[in-house]
Design a protein around this motif. Structure first.
Motif, PDB file in Angstrom:
ATOM      1  N   THR A 147      55.821  61.686  56.828  1.00  0.00           N
ATOM      2  CA  THR A 147      56.128  60.470  56.243  1.00  0.00           C
ATOM      3  C   THR A 147      57.654  60.614  55.903  1.00  0.00           C
ATOM      4  O   THR A 147      58.161  61.097  55.099  1.00  0.00           O
ATOM      5  N   GLY A 148      58.282  59.463  56.738  1.00  0.00           N
ATOM      6  CA  GLY A 148      59.590  59.614  56.402  1.00  0.00           C
ATOM      7  C   GLY A 148      60.375  58.481  55.561  1.00  0.00           C
ATOM      8  O   GLY A 148      61.117  58.844  54.675  1.00  0.00           O
ATOM      9  N   ASP A 150      57.990  56.091  54.201  1.00  0.00           N
ATOM     10  CA  ASP A 150      56.726  55.563  53.431  1.00  0.00           C
ATOM     11  C   ASP A 150      56.695  54.183  53.306  1.00  0.00           C
ATOM     12  O   ASP A 150      56.313  53.569  52.374  1.00  0.00           O
ATOM     13  N   GLY A 152      57.103  51.838  56.513  1.00  0.00           N
ATOM     14  CA  GLY A 152      56.817  51.042  57.864  1.00  0.00           C
ATOM     15  C   GLY A 152      58.101  50.903  58.586  1.00  0.00           C
ATOM     16  O   GLY A 152      58.262  49.748  59.370  1.00  0.00           O
ATOM     17  N   GLU A 153      59.223  51.548  58.464  1.00  0.00           N
ATOM     18  CA  GLU A 153      60.313  51.471  59.159  1.00  0.00           C
ATOM     19  C   GLU A 153      60.744  52.687  60.096  1.00  0.00           C
ATOM     20  O   GLU A 153      61.542  52.200  61.100  1.00  0.00           O
ATOM     21  N   CYS A 154      60.147  53.859  60.097  1.00  0.00           N
ATOM     22  CA  CYS A 154      60.798  54.790  60.887  1.00  0.00           C
ATOM     23  C   CYS A 154      59.683  55.027  61.889  1.00  0.00           C
ATOM     24  O   CYS A 154      60.269  55.668  63.109  1.00  0.00           O
ATOM     25  N   GLY A 155      58.566  54.935  61.739  1.00  0.00           N
ATOM     26  CA  GLY A 155      57.756  55.360  62.744  1.00  0.00           C
ATOM     27  C   GLY A 155      57.206  56.783  62.950  1.00  0.00           C
ATOM     28  O   GLY A 155      56.334  57.068  63.549  1.00  0.00           O
ATOM     29  N   SER A 156      57.641  57.605  61.998  1.00  0.00           N
ATOM     30  CA  SER A 156      57.142  58.865  62.247  1.00  0.00           C
ATOM     31  C   SER A 156      55.916  59.223  61.722  1.00  0.00           C
ATOM     32  O   SER A 156      55.531  60.338  61.900  1.00  0.00           O
ATOM     33  N   LEU A 167      50.980  52.596  61.828  1.00  0.00           N
ATOM     34  CA  LEU A 167      52.075  53.272  60.876  1.00  0.00           C
ATOM     35  C   LEU A 167      50.765  53.816  60.021  1.00  0.00           C
ATOM     36  O   LEU A 167      50.554  52.864  59.083  1.00  0.00           O
ATOM     37  N   CYS A 169      51.261  55.164  57.167  1.00  0.00           N
ATOM     38  CA  CYS A 169      52.089  54.980  55.723  1.00  0.00           C
ATOM     39  C   CYS A 169      51.523  53.470  55.355  1.00  0.00           C
ATOM     40  O   CYS A 169      51.648  53.102  54.178  1.00  0.00           O
TER      41      CYS A 169
HETATM   42  S1  FES Z   1      56.624  57.046  57.325  1.00  0.00           S
HETATM   43 FE1  FES Z   1      58.193  55.528  58.058  1.00  0.00          FE
HETATM   44  S2  FES Z   1      57.096  54.212  58.974  1.00  0.00           S
HETATM   45 FE2  FES Z   1      55.775  55.305  58.130  1.00  0.00          FE
END
Ligand code: FES
Ligand code: FES
Length: 260
Positions: A147-148, A150, A152-156, A167, A169
């Motif tokens: 969870t980068g 949390d 919905g922006e990073c996709g991790s 996603l 999160c």
């Molecule tokens: S933690 Fe970044 S999109 Fe889900």
């Protein structure tokens, strides 16, 4: 021997002087002592009476007395009897009761869900507010999903939900009940790497690794749908994933090499 003439002369002279024989013995005429004999006789005859002297002596003595006194040590034991005192004081008692309630027991906030995660079925009572990422990491211990942001922006945090990259999160766990979930742990294992994972290792597609679980999961879905993607199709598929390390050339190359 005086001659009669001589005696007569002395008598005559006395008479002349008007002094009697008796007076001549005193030797004083008119208060005047006449002759040495007279003076002597006068001294003898008028001897003064013995004087009585009274002497008063006053003696004053000054005496200095030095007294040394040693202080005595005294032990005094006193017993004081005090009448009992009754004090009335308001007492405020605060009772704090701590009740530990498991989230699962909170009525109205929990859901019993089922998930198949990496081929394993789970029945879980989860808080309705928990995200799928939280359930995977905190309830199932599958921490490969990161969870980068949390938000919905990073996709991790990407996982496959029924084969579709999503996603985790941004998904409530209770909303995907009954789904088949695939995480990075379900793609391959350390001893049995997927060809995508092996390609990332061989092509230096990994730097810090934070973004890699999500990128591999999304790339897996891409290759399932499009086994021979172009470079542009790979970039478009990974457009929702961020690599903070900026390792994009090697990431794209790793996916393309896995598709060969
Ligand atoms: S933690 Fe970044 S999109 Fe889900
Ligand atoms: S390898 Fe570090 S964020 Fe992508």
């Amino acid at each position: 021997m005086d001659s009669d003439n001589e005696k007569t002369k002395r008598i005559t002279r006395r008479k002349f002087l008007g002094v009697s024989t008796a007076a001549a013995a005193g030797g004083v005429v008119g208060g005047i002592i006449v002759g040495a004999v007279g003076g002597y006789l006068a001294g003898q005859a008028a001897a003064p009476p013995a004087a009585t002297t009274t002497v008063t002596t006053t003696k004053t003595a000054t005496q200095t007395v030095t007294t040394t006194q040693t202080a005595a040590t005294a032990t005094v034991t006193s017993t004081v009897t005090q009448p009992a005192t009754t004090v009335t004081q308001p007492v405020t008692t605060t009772v704090t009761t701590t009740r530990t309630v498991a989230p699962e027991a909170e009525v109205g906030y929990t859901s019993l869900i089922t998930l198949n995660v990496n081929g394993v079925d789970y029945a879980l009572l989860v808080d309705n507010r928990w995200s799928l990422a939280d359930v995977l990491r905190e309830k199932l211990g599958l921490t490969g999903t990161k969870t980068g942001c949390d938000r919905g922006e990073c996709g991790s945090c990407a996982v496959l939900v029924d084969g579709v990259p999503m996603l985790s999160c941004m998904l409530l766990a209770c909303s995907v009940s009954g789904s088949k979930i695939t995480t990075i742990e379900g793609i391959g294992t350390v001893g049995n790497l997927d060809k995508l994972q092996a390609s990332f290792v061989n092509n230096e597609g990994i730097q810090c690794g934070m973004c890699i679980p999500g990128i591999i999961v999304v790339s897996k879905a891409l290759l399932e749908k499009n086994p021979k993607p172009t470079e542009e199709e790979v970039k478009e598929a990974l457009s929702g994933n961020l690599c903070k390390c900026g390792n994009w050339p090697f990431i794209v190359k790793s996916v393309l090499e896995a598709a060969k």
